[in-house]
Design an enzyme around this catalytic site. Sequence first.
Site, PDB file in Angstrom:
ATOM      1  N   HIS A  35      -0.049   4.524  -0.590  1.00  0.00           N
ATOM      2  CA  HIS A  35      -0.603   5.683   0.136  1.00  0.00           C
ATOM      3  C   HIS A  35      -0.499   5.454   1.638  1.00  0.00           C
ATOM      4  O   HIS A  35      -0.275   6.389   2.409  1.00  0.00           O
ATOM      5  CB  HIS A  35      -2.048   5.960  -0.301  1.00  0.00           C
ATOM      6  CG  HIS A  35      -3.107   5.282   0.502  1.00  0.00           C
ATOM      7  ND1 HIS A  35      -3.575   4.020   0.209  1.00  0.00           N
ATOM      8  CD2 HIS A  35      -3.784   5.692   1.605  1.00  0.00           C
ATOM      9  CE1 HIS A  35      -4.508   3.680   1.103  1.00  0.00           C
ATOM     10  NE2 HIS A  35      -4.656   4.672   1.951  1.00  0.00           N
ATOM     11  N   CYS A  86       0.850  -1.189   0.000  1.00  0.00           N
ATOM     12  CA  CYS A  86       0.000   0.000   0.000  1.00  0.00           C
ATOM     13  C   CYS A  86       0.887   1.240   0.000  1.00  0.00           C
ATOM     14  O   CYS A  86       1.482   1.584   1.026  1.00  0.00           O
ATOM     15  CB  CYS A  86      -0.923   0.007   1.212  1.00  0.00           C
ATOM     16  SG  CYS A  86      -1.990   1.462   1.289  1.00  0.00           S
TER      17      CYS A  86
END
Length: 288
Positions: A94, A92
Amino acid sequence: MLPPLIAVTDYHTGGEPFRIVPAGTVPLPGDTVAERRARAVGDTAADELRRFLCFEPRGHADMYGGLITAPDDDGAAFGVLFWHKDGFSTACGHGTIALGAWAVDAGVIAAPDDGTVDVVIDVPSGRVTARVHRGDGRTVGVDFLSVPSYCVARDVEVETSSGPLRVDVGYGGAFYAHLDAAQLGIPVRPDRIESLRALGREVKWLLDSTPYARHPFDSRLDGMYGTVVYESVPPGPGESVHQRNVTIFADGEVDRSPCGSGTASRTAVLSARGQLADDELFVNDSII
């Protein structure tokens, strides 16, 4: 059983939420983050925590977060298990950016008033580094160094409900199909999100059980994570490639940020296609 009180910290990266859960909230056996993720997938307590913090009324269908864990070894500051409405993911971008800002804000990592500090994090797909940039005693920007990314295949034909479509497949900590929106005649705009969501979800599941979604040496990373639907934008000064995308991941979840691991995958595909050289700039916008 969940503890009576769970204190979390919420961040946003480019419009996409990231809910940070303290270490020790639920027991997670395993020597590495990858092992803990594999066990969390079938662990009742871990899944109860995910659902409790992700679903309404505390969350929503596009919620995202991470559970802080111990790192694999002393080379990283901490580890994290990423979660969303459908389970636990392998990467991930972000979230990595949010975790870099959080580590400095929370005093987990000492940071200068001016300059850059690295926050090394173990994630299920490997080790990443959030680079936190500081000015006048505050965080002014964060970027990250991802796990190695690569192009898996180009021009894969997929038979969809909208007819045959061609996609590229790339890896950036997770596997993504890359679909040019020009094939659909649908612009990458918020008012077309339901059409984009439906098609992105369909392409993801059509490719999920194929060899294109198989990691070369770690089966724990298998599976097509999402579909990056992109369109070209006229490049600005100094830009070689400029695109806008929406990434549909998990089971129809929409990424409102440009998608960090999806952007790593997209960069690898552009490089493999000869559309982006090592010294050129790729600007990637989100749907918002």
